[in-house]
Scaffold this motif. Structure first.
Motif, PDB file in Angstrom:
ATOM      1  N   ARG A   5       1.036  -1.384   0.276  1.00  0.00           N
ATOM      2  CA  ARG A   5      -0.111   0.100  -0.040  1.00  0.00           C
ATOM      3  C   ARG A   5       0.683   1.042  -0.294  1.00  0.00           C
ATOM      4  NH1 ARG A   5      -2.078   3.365   4.307  1.00  0.00           N
ATOM      5  NH2 ARG A   5      -1.396   1.420   5.369  1.00  0.00           N
ATOM      6  N   LEU A   6       2.177   1.502   1.050  1.00  0.00           N
ATOM      7  CA  LEU A   6       2.837   2.671   0.712  1.00  0.00           C
ATOM      8  C   LEU A   6       3.276   2.800  -0.628  1.00  0.00           C
ATOM      9  CD1 LEU A   6       4.347   2.395   4.606  1.00  0.00           C
ATOM     10  CD2 LEU A   6       3.121   3.759   4.035  1.00  0.00           C
ATOM     11  N   ILE A   7       3.739   1.746  -1.409  1.00  0.00           N
ATOM     12  CA  ILE A   7       4.014   1.490  -2.426  1.00  0.00           C
ATOM     13  C   ILE A   7       3.111   2.015  -3.606  1.00  0.00           C
ATOM     14  CG2 ILE A   7       5.453   0.399  -4.440  1.00  0.00           C
ATOM     15  CD1 ILE A   7       6.494  -1.577  -2.716  1.00  0.00           C
ATOM     16  N   ILE A   8       2.310   2.048  -3.778  1.00  0.00           N
ATOM     17  CA  ILE A   8       1.244   2.364  -5.002  1.00  0.00           C
ATOM     18  C   ILE A   8       0.971   3.795  -4.369  1.00  0.00           C
ATOM     19  CG2 ILE A   8      -1.746   2.153  -5.188  1.00  0.00           C
ATOM     20  CD1 ILE A   8      -1.066  -0.928  -3.829  1.00  0.00           C
ATOM     21  N   GLU A   9       1.083   4.002  -2.840  1.00  0.00           N
ATOM     22  CA  GLU A   9       1.054   5.263  -2.144  1.00  0.00           C
ATOM     23  C   GLU A   9       1.558   6.240  -2.873  1.00  0.00           C
ATOM     24  OE1 GLU A   9      -0.300   5.828   1.438  1.00  0.00           O
ATOM     25  OE2 GLU A   9      -1.931   4.720   1.767  1.00  0.00           O
ATOM     26  N   ARG A  10       3.081   5.841  -2.635  1.00  0.00           N
ATOM     27  CA  ARG A  10       3.982   7.010  -3.012  1.00  0.00           C
ATOM     28  C   ARG A  10       4.337   6.565  -4.985  1.00  0.00           C
ATOM     29  NH1 ARG A  10       8.790   5.534  -5.418  1.00  0.00           N
ATOM     30  NH2 ARG A  10      10.883   6.328  -5.268  1.00  0.00           N
ATOM     31  N   GLU A  11       4.488   5.422  -5.589  1.00  0.00           N
ATOM     32  CA  GLU A  11       3.934   5.786  -6.979  1.00  0.00           C
ATOM     33  C   GLU A  11       2.796   6.443  -7.490  1.00  0.00           C
ATOM     34  OE1 GLU A  11       5.997   4.701  -8.845  1.00  0.00           O
ATOM     35  OE2 GLU A  11       7.497   3.885  -7.907  1.00  0.00           O
ATOM     36  N   PHE A  12       1.317   6.586  -7.249  1.00  0.00           N
ATOM     37  CA  PHE A  12       0.316   6.983  -7.953  1.00  0.00           C
ATOM     38  C   PHE A  12       0.269   9.371  -7.041  1.00  0.00           C
ATOM     39  CE2 PHE A  12      -3.390   9.824  -5.275  1.00  0.00           C
ATOM     40  CZ  PHE A  12      -4.359   9.484  -7.368  1.00  0.00           C
ATOM     41  N   ILE A  13       1.520   9.543  -5.656  1.00  0.00           N
ATOM     42  CA  ILE A  13       1.231  10.706  -5.787  1.00  0.00           C
ATOM     43  C   ILE A  13       2.221  11.533  -6.529  1.00  0.00           C
ATOM     44  CG2 ILE A  13       2.213  12.491  -3.541  1.00  0.00           C
ATOM     45  CD1 ILE A  13       0.648  10.359  -1.383  1.00  0.00           C
ATOM     46  N   VAL A 217      18.464   0.141  -1.908  1.00  0.00           N
ATOM     47  CA  VAL A 217      18.108   0.639  -1.058  1.00  0.00           C
ATOM     48  C   VAL A 217      16.415   0.322  -0.276  1.00  0.00           C
ATOM     49  CG1 VAL A 217      17.402   2.368   0.836  1.00  0.00           C
ATOM     50  CG2 VAL A 217      19.456   2.586  -0.580  1.00  0.00           C
ATOM     51  N   ILE A 218      15.755   0.197  -1.247  1.00  0.00           N
ATOM     52  CA  ILE A 218      14.217   0.038  -1.581  1.00  0.00           C
ATOM     53  C   ILE A 218      13.875  -1.844  -1.373  1.00  0.00           C
ATOM     54  CG2 ILE A 218      12.155  -0.677  -2.585  1.00  0.00           C
ATOM     55  CD1 ILE A 218      12.725   2.733  -4.065  1.00  0.00           C
ATOM     56  N   VAL A 219      14.917  -2.451  -2.414  1.00  0.00           N
ATOM     57  CA  VAL A 219      14.128  -3.693  -1.914  1.00  0.00           C
ATOM     58  C   VAL A 219      14.973  -5.041  -0.611  1.00  0.00           C
ATOM     59  CG1 VAL A 219      14.787  -4.000  -4.572  1.00  0.00           C
ATOM     60  CG2 VAL A 219      16.659  -4.373  -3.511  1.00  0.00           C
ATOM     61  N   SER A 220      15.354  -3.809  -0.122  1.00  0.00           N
ATOM     62  CA  SER A 220      16.489  -4.023   1.242  1.00  0.00           C
ATOM     63  C   SER A 220      15.357  -4.202   2.554  1.00  0.00           C
ATOM     64  CB  SER A 220      17.553  -3.289   1.547  1.00  0.00           C
ATOM     65  OG  SER A 220      16.852  -1.672   2.390  1.00  0.00           O
ATOM     66  N   SER A 221      14.243  -3.936   2.324  1.00  0.00           N
ATOM     67  CA  SER A 221      12.914  -4.325   3.275  1.00  0.00           C
ATOM     68  C   SER A 221      11.202  -4.958   2.456  1.00  0.00           C
ATOM     69  CB  SER A 221      12.962  -2.734   3.769  1.00  0.00           C
ATOM     70  OG  SER A 221      12.821  -1.142   2.857  1.00  0.00           O
ATOM     71  N   VAL A 222      11.754  -4.034   0.987  1.00  0.00           N
ATOM     72  CA  VAL A 222      10.775  -4.811   0.412  1.00  0.00           C
ATOM     73  C   VAL A 222      11.187  -5.907  -1.085  1.00  0.00           C
ATOM     74  CG1 VAL A 222       8.718  -3.669  -1.390  1.00  0.00           C
ATOM     75  CG2 VAL A 222       9.641  -2.289   0.259  1.00  0.00           C
ATOM     76  N   LYS A 223       9.802  -6.912  -0.875  1.00  0.00           N
ATOM     77  CA  LYS A 223       9.946  -7.892  -2.006  1.00  0.00           C
ATOM     78  C   LYS A 223       9.855  -7.536  -3.128  1.00  0.00           C
ATOM     79  CE  LYS A 223       8.889 -11.644   1.281  1.00  0.00           C
ATOM     80  NZ  LYS A 223       7.643 -12.319   0.887  1.00  0.00           N
ATOM     81  N   PRO A 224      11.484  -7.483  -3.858  1.00  0.00           N
ATOM     82  CA  PRO A 224      11.066  -7.249  -5.775  1.00  0.00           C
ATOM     83  C   PRO A 224       9.573  -7.131  -6.378  1.00  0.00           C
ATOM     84  CG  PRO A 224      12.484  -8.037  -5.071  1.00  0.00           C
ATOM     85  CD  PRO A 224      11.638  -8.333  -4.337  1.00  0.00           C
ATOM     86  N   PHE A 225       8.951  -8.674  -5.682  1.00  0.00           N
ATOM     87  CA  PHE A 225       7.678  -8.663  -6.349  1.00  0.00           C
ATOM     88  C   PHE A 225       6.544  -7.684  -5.657  1.00  0.00           C
ATOM     89  CE2 PHE A 225       2.765 -10.057  -6.390  1.00  0.00           C
ATOM     90  CZ  PHE A 225       3.452 -10.403  -7.843  1.00  0.00           C
ATOM     91  N   LEU A 227       7.159  -4.297  -5.004  1.00  0.00           N
ATOM     92  CA  LEU A 227       7.852  -2.893  -5.188  1.00  0.00           C
ATOM     93  C   LEU A 227       7.108  -3.552  -6.946  1.00  0.00           C
ATOM     94  CD1 LEU A 227       9.868  -0.935  -5.807  1.00  0.00           C
ATOM     95  CD2 LEU A 227      11.083  -1.706  -6.035  1.00  0.00           C
ATOM     96  N   MET A 228       7.268  -4.090  -8.182  1.00  0.00           N
ATOM     97  CA  MET A 228       7.125  -3.967  -9.511  1.00  0.00           C
ATOM     98  C   MET A 228       5.589  -4.249  -8.976  1.00  0.00           C
ATOM     99  SD  MET A 228       6.994  -6.946 -12.292  1.00  0.00           S
ATOM    100  CE  MET A 228       5.501  -8.102 -11.426  1.00  0.00           C
ATOM    101  N   LEU A 229       4.434  -4.810  -8.144  1.00  0.00           N
ATOM    102  CA  LEU A 229       3.029  -5.113  -7.888  1.00  0.00           C
ATOM    103  C   LEU A 229       2.786  -3.792  -7.947  1.00  0.00           C
ATOM    104  CD1 LEU A 229       0.894  -6.440  -9.028  1.00  0.00           C
ATOM    105  CD2 LEU A 229       0.610  -6.917  -6.702  1.00  0.00           C
ATOM    106  N   GLY A 230       3.187  -2.710  -6.946  1.00  0.00           N
ATOM    107  CA  GLY A 230       3.162  -1.777  -6.193  1.00  0.00           C
ATOM    108  C   GLY A 230       3.037   0.033  -7.595  1.00  0.00           C
ATOM    109  N   LYS A 231       3.934  -0.491  -8.213  1.00  0.00           N
ATOM    110  CA  LYS A 231       4.894   0.398  -9.784  1.00  0.00           C
ATOM    111  C   LYS A 231       3.886   0.274 -10.298  1.00  0.00           C
ATOM    112  CE  LYS A 231       9.067   1.353  -8.940  1.00  0.00           C
ATOM    113  NZ  LYS A 231       9.400   2.576  -9.046  1.00  0.00           N
ATOM    114  N   ILE A 232       2.973  -0.883 -10.850  1.00  0.00           N
ATOM    115  CA  ILE A 232       1.979  -1.022 -11.527  1.00  0.00           C
ATOM    116  C   ILE A 232       0.874  -0.964 -10.909  1.00  0.00           C
ATOM    117  CG2 ILE A 232       1.453  -2.822 -13.118  1.00  0.00           C
ATOM    118  CD1 ILE A 232       3.260  -4.626 -13.103  1.00  0.00           C
TER     119      ILE A 232
END
Length: 441
Positions: A5-13, A217-225, A227-232
């Motif tokens: 949810r945080l990744i989605i919000e970050r990409e959206f904003i 830095v991001i993938v050290s705390s978030v799984k790559p999947f 991160l990819m799904l959040g961006k999409i």
């Protein structure tokens, strides 16, 4: 889920706060209308210029009645001057061209011996008009030689307007077919543009984070999947917001346009109008063809089209964006993406071509049906078929195939993504991508 949810919000904003996003969201509809108005204005200005054409009729068959003046074309009889002097005068003066009709007894030979001289290449519409006039006159001359009364032939002409119904008794019309073409074509084209714009946006975002090393830095705390799904999803949300704003602006523009045309659009949108009532409305308000098309568009199942559009927008977007994200993760710069972009873009372009050249011609033909079920083309082709009426079972099968395919493609893209985002300095090949997919570490 919290991290996603945080990744989605970050990409959206990040997307909606971008100045270019804000400007283009409100400017794009105005630019589209402005471009259309400019094209219309230029066409009108082009039609306002009167073209003067001279003709030299040595056959004596043609008269001023045949070469009637129109708003854009004026004819002058230079028969007395002869073709040589006429050509010189046309070349030196402000004339469009010279038509030479030689004196030949055989009508068949004459039809293929007429010449047109001009300074530049003549307009195809002008040449088509001249050919139609000449063919009609020569045809009438030949019929007269056969002893056929032209007045009787003219009196025998009957125009037919076939009324179209489906087996449930609902009436269709040519205007409704045109309205279906416009609605389907617009939906399919918009989806194509959204996938291209926001899919490549995901790719560029991944490349930017990868080259700046922020992604480590991001993938050290978030799984790559995740991160990819959040961006999409984040980019898709921004795209839907932009689409919604465009829809509201276009609706406002439609209302304003309808008030100028004198059509009660609000009343037309309350429900689908039965065929008998639709015909009564048309006769009552004496609408022209353009207004009929607008009414027919509003009588389409707009809510159904909108819901299906949202589904195919999301399905098609997730399918292609996952591939764009995988490409972005595999390369270090946009220059290296070219070798991977073409295989992704080909199905999209194929969907557009099939939609505009096959669906419009035969929306329920085998090619249209097959490509509306193939997941890589169905988001565009099925959207263009919907306004023509598609059975629910077809739509459900197409949706299930699309969902299954984008789940597989997201899984495959995620495998490429998790390895590719940490690869630097090497231009990957298709062989490398296959190795990354098979990697289980």
């Amino acid at each position: 889920m919290k991290k996603l949810r945080l990744i989605i919000e970050r990409e959206f904003i990040a997307k909606v706060k971008n100045k270019s996003f804000i400007v283009m969201t409100f400017l794009s509809p105005l630019l589209m209308i402005g471009m259309g108005a400019l094209v219309f204005f230029l066409m009108k200005k082009n039609d306002e210029k009167v073209k003067k054409i001279v003709y030299v009729d040595e056959s004596g068959l043609f008269s001023k009645e045949i070469f009637k003046d129109s708003k854009t074309v004026k004819y002058e009889d230079f028969t007395k001057l002869g073709i040589d002097d006429s050509k010189k005068k046309v070349e030196q003066g402000d004339y469009y061209g010279a038509l030479h009709i030689p004196k030949i007894d055989s009508l068949e030979v004459l039809a293929n011996s007429i010449e047109f001289f001009s300074k530049d290449s003549p307009s195809m519409s002008i040449m088509g008009s001249l050919e139609n006039k000449i063919e009609k006159k020569l045809r009438n001359e030949k019929l007269t030689k056969f002893g056929i009364d032209l007045a009787q032939i003219k009196a025998s002409k009957i125009q037919s307007d076939i009324k179209m119904f489906n087996f449930s008794g609902e009436e269709s019309s040519k205007a409704k077919n045109v309205a279906s073409i416009i609605a389907g074509g617009l939906a399919g084209y918009m989806l194509f543009m959204f996938v291209m714009i926001y899919g490549t946006s995901v790719m560029r975002s991944v490349i930017e984070e990868k080259t700046s090393r922020i992604i480590e830095v991001i993938v050290s705390s978030v799984k790559p999947f995740q991160l990819m799904l959040g961006k999409i999803i984040g980019n898709a949300s921004a795209g839907l917001l932009q689409f919604f704003i465009w829809g509201v602006l276009l609706f406002i523009i439609t209302i304003v346009a309808s008030s100028l045309l004198g059509i009660d659009m609000v009343e037309m949108q309350t429900s689908r109008i039965p065929a008998d009532q639709m015909e009564a409305v048309k006769q009552t308000v004496s609408v022209n063809k353009f207004e009929q098309i607008i009414i027919e568009i509003l009588s389409l199942p707009l809510f159904k089209i909108f819901v299906i559009f949202i589904f195919y927008f999301l399905g098609g977007y997730v399918l292609y964006s996952s591939l764009f994200a995988a490409v972005g993760a595999a390369v270090d710069n946009e220059t290296d993406t070219q070798q991977f972009m073409m295989p992704i873009m080909l199905p999209l372009m194929l969907g557009v071509y099939v939609g505009f050249f096959t669906v419009i011609n035969d929306p329920h033909g085998p090619i249209s049906v097959v490509f509306s079920h193939i997941p890589f083309t169905s988001p565009i082709v099925m959207l263009m078929r919907i306004p023509f009426g598609v059975a629910w079972w077809e739509i459900i099968i197409s949706m299930m195939l699309l969902v299954g395919t984008f789940m597989i493609m997201v899984w495959l893209a995620a495998k490429i993504y998790r390895v590719g985002i940490l690869m630097y300095g090497k231009k990957p090949s298709y062989k490398d991508l296959w190795k990354w997919i098979r990697y289980n570490g």
